[in-house]
Design a protein around this motif. Structure first.
Motif, PDB file in Angstrom:
ATOM      1  N   VAL A   1       0.757  -1.155  -0.229  1.00 57.48           N
ATOM      2  CA  VAL A   1       0.241   0.210  -0.137  1.00 57.48           C
ATOM      3  C   VAL A   1       0.869   1.290  -0.184  1.00 57.48           C
ATOM      4  N   ILE A   2       0.117   2.074  -0.843  1.00 56.28           N
ATOM      5  CA  ILE A   2       1.411   3.944  -0.808  1.00 56.28           C
ATOM      6  C   ILE A   2       0.286   4.854  -1.321  1.00 56.28           C
ATOM      7  N   LYS A   3       0.769   5.881  -1.212  1.00 55.67           N
ATOM      8  CA  LYS A   3      -0.270   7.189  -1.145  1.00 55.67           C
ATOM      9  C   LYS A   3       0.400   7.398  -2.564  1.00 55.67           C
ATOM     10  N   VAL A   4      -0.400   8.012  -3.353  1.00 55.31           N
ATOM     11  CA  VAL A   4      -0.728   7.999  -4.805  1.00 55.31           C
ATOM     12  C   VAL A   4      -1.625   9.575  -4.681  1.00 55.31           C
ATOM     13  N   PRO A   5      -1.558  10.204  -6.039  1.00 56.39           N
ATOM     14  CA  PRO A   5      -2.067  11.904  -6.073  1.00 56.39           C
ATOM     15  C   PRO A   5      -3.104  11.171  -6.686  1.00 56.39           C
ATOM     16  N   LEU A   6      -4.846  12.072  -6.381  1.00 54.90           N
ATOM     17  CA  LEU A   6      -5.819  11.776  -6.331  1.00 54.90           C
ATOM     18  C   LEU A   6      -6.776  11.316  -8.094  1.00 54.90           C
ATOM     19  N   PHE A   7      -5.841  11.690  -9.124  1.00 58.36           N
ATOM     20  CA  PHE A   7      -6.020  11.564 -10.022  1.00 58.36           C
ATOM     21  C   PHE A   7      -6.162  10.279 -10.740  1.00 58.36           C
ATOM     22  N   VAL A   8      -5.401   9.090  -9.330  1.00 59.11           N
ATOM     23  CA  VAL A   8      -4.478   7.852 -10.072  1.00 59.11           C
ATOM     24  C   VAL A   8      -6.144   7.048 -10.345  1.00 59.11           C
ATOM     25  N   ASP A   9      -6.231   5.582 -10.832  1.00 60.17           N
ATOM     26  CA  ASP A   9      -7.565   5.211 -10.240  1.00 60.17           C
ATOM     27  C   ASP A   9      -7.423   3.961 -10.652  1.00 60.17           C
ATOM     28  N   ASN A  10      -8.261   2.996 -10.754  1.00 47.71           N
ATOM     29  CA  ASN A  10      -7.752   1.315 -10.600  1.00 47.71           C
ATOM     30  C   ASN A  10      -7.468   1.007 -12.110  1.00 47.71           C
ATOM     31  N   GLY A  11      -6.465   0.270 -11.993  1.00 47.90           N
ATOM     32  CA  GLY A  11      -5.720  -0.019 -13.344  1.00 47.90           C
ATOM     33  C   GLY A  11      -4.853   1.036 -13.352  1.00 47.90           C
ATOM     34  N   ASP A  12      -4.649   1.023 -13.161  1.00 48.21           N
ATOM     35  CA  ASP A  12      -3.189   2.791 -13.852  1.00 48.21           C
ATOM     36  C   ASP A  12      -1.842   1.867 -13.623  1.00 48.21           C
ATOM     37  N   VAL A  13      -0.881   1.640 -14.529  1.00 48.41           N
ATOM     38  CA  VAL A  13      -0.166   1.413 -14.040  1.00 48.41           C
ATOM     39  C   VAL A  13       1.337   2.968 -13.645  1.00 48.41           C
ATOM     40  N   ILE A  14       1.711   2.628 -12.643  1.00 53.45           N
ATOM     41  CA  ILE A  14       1.989   3.391 -11.543  1.00 53.45           C
ATOM     42  C   ILE A  14       3.932   3.588 -11.439  1.00 53.45           C
ATOM     43  N   ARG A  15       4.951   4.218 -11.761  1.00 52.74           N
ATOM     44  CA  ARG A  15       6.352   3.837 -11.405  1.00 52.74           C
ATOM     45  C   ARG A  15       6.883   4.036  -9.777  1.00 52.74           C
ATOM     46  N   ILE A  16       7.203   3.066  -9.590  1.00 52.20           N
ATOM     47  CA  ILE A  16       7.442   3.310  -7.701  1.00 52.20           C
ATOM     48  C   ILE A  16       8.861   3.416  -7.362  1.00 52.20           C
ATOM     49  N   ASP A  17       9.205   4.125  -6.972  1.00 52.86           N
ATOM     50  CA  ASP A  17      10.893   3.862  -6.301  1.00 52.86           C
ATOM     51  C   ASP A  17      10.843   2.977  -5.199  1.00 52.86           C
ATOM     52  N   THR A  18      11.469   2.074  -5.213  1.00 48.85           N
ATOM     53  CA  THR A  18      11.621   1.303  -4.246  1.00 48.85           C
ATOM     54  C   THR A  18      12.488   1.590  -3.198  1.00 48.85           C
ATOM     55  N   ARG A  19      13.220   2.571  -3.150  1.00 49.43           N
ATOM     56  CA  ARG A  19      14.016   2.152  -1.670  1.00 49.43           C
ATOM     57  C   ARG A  19      13.452   3.729  -1.165  1.00 49.43           C
ATOM     58  N   THR A  20      12.308   4.406  -1.399  1.00 49.83           N
ATOM     59  CA  THR A  20      11.807   5.073  -1.027  1.00 49.83           C
ATOM     60  C   THR A  20       9.897   5.027  -0.538  1.00 49.83           C
ATOM     61  N   GLY A  21       9.997   3.892  -1.681  1.00 46.86           N
ATOM     62  CA  GLY A  21       8.068   3.511  -1.794  1.00 46.86           C
ATOM     63  C   GLY A  21       7.231   4.718  -1.932  1.00 46.86           C
ATOM     64  N   GLU A  22       7.995   5.475  -2.415  1.00 46.52           N
ATOM     65  CA  GLU A  22       6.958   6.720  -2.652  1.00 46.52           C
ATOM     66  C   GLU A  22       6.682   6.035  -4.328  1.00 46.52           C
ATOM     67  N   TYR A  23       5.515   7.147  -4.609  1.00 46.53           N
ATOM     68  CA  TYR A  23       5.626   6.534  -6.620  1.00 46.53           C
ATOM     69  C   TYR A  23       5.216   8.349  -7.010  1.00 46.53           C
ATOM     70  N   MET A  24       6.226   7.683  -8.625  1.00 44.27           N
ATOM     71  CA  MET A  24       7.125   8.867  -8.818  1.00 44.27           C
ATOM     72  C   MET A  24       6.739   9.275 -10.303  1.00 44.27           C
ATOM     73  N   GLU A  25       5.335   8.145 -10.964  1.00 49.69           N
ATOM     74  CA  GLU A  25       4.263   9.315 -12.411  1.00 49.69           C
ATOM     75  C   GLU A  25       3.590   7.598 -12.307  1.00 49.69           C
ATOM     76  N   ARG A  26       2.752   8.572 -13.148  1.00 46.04           N
ATOM     77  CA  ARG A  26       1.947   7.498 -13.930  1.00 46.04           C
ATOM     78  C   ARG A  26       2.553   7.099 -15.510  1.00 46.04           C
ATOM     79  N   VAL A  27       2.683   5.643 -15.933  1.00 43.71           N
ATOM     80  CA  VAL A  27       2.978   5.091 -16.425  1.00 43.71           C
ATOM     81  C   VAL A  27       2.281   4.751 -18.205  1.00 43.71           C
TER      82      VAL A  27
END
Length: 185
Positions: free
Chosen positions: A159-185
């Protein structure tokens, strides 16, 4: 041998029969007295962190850490199973040695297995991974002025924190060092 004056983040060395990795370091030269090096060290076997100061001339033997590419196959009750990408040998690693390093890693991805003198102590996942959102609440239109976030579950179960515009089924890029959302792919 490495001197405390040569410390850098990520350097590993032996001290008091344990192997430590430098998490943070700071060279301090006070107005009065001798210079010293303030460090935050992580014991790579136990995972504990300690703070310690050294003279810049202190010498420690450098520890050689082996990093080997292995493919993550699957997990069962007590072990994660990996395959050497060169020899195709399979190796089980206890879940206690892995911790939460695999929370962003899907099956069949290549990770680095960290070992010292044949003893596996950790896993380095890829720096960035692309994962699909499996569950998140819908965002509300117009609720973007504050840079608000919402929790989202990715396909590995993390479970991570994402911006409000991200929806189910979206593919996102995550930085594994911090566990943070980077961008939508």
């Amino acid at each position: 041998m490495i001197t405390a004056g040569d410390f850098r983040n990520g350097v590993t060395f032996e001290l008091d029969g344990n192997i430590f990795q430098i998490v943070e370091f700071q060279h301090v030269k006070p107005g009065k007295g001798a210079a010293f090096v303030r460090t935050k060290l992580k014991n790579i076997v136990t995972g504990a962190t300690v703070e310690r100061t050294f003279n810049p001339t202190d010498k420690m033997p450098k520890a050689h850490i082996e990093r080997k590419d292995m493919q993550y196959l699957y997990s069962d009750d007590d072990f994660y199973h990996f395959m050497d990408v060169e020899t195709f040998e399979q190796m089980p690693i206890g879940k206690a040695n892995v911790g939460d390093a695999l929370k962003f890693v899907k099956e069949n991805e290549v990770v680095k297995i960290l070992s010292h003198k044949g003893n596996v102590f950790g896993i380095e996942p890829p720096t960035f991974v692309e994962l699909k959102i499996t569950e998140t609440d819908p965002g509300f239109k117009g609720d973007t002025a504050t840079g608000a976030t919402k929790p989202a579950t990715v396909e590995t179960g993390a479970v991570i924190k994402v911006p409000l515009f991200v929806d189910n089924g979206d593919v996102i890029r995550i930085d594994t060092r911090t566990g943070e959302y980077m961008e939508r792919v």
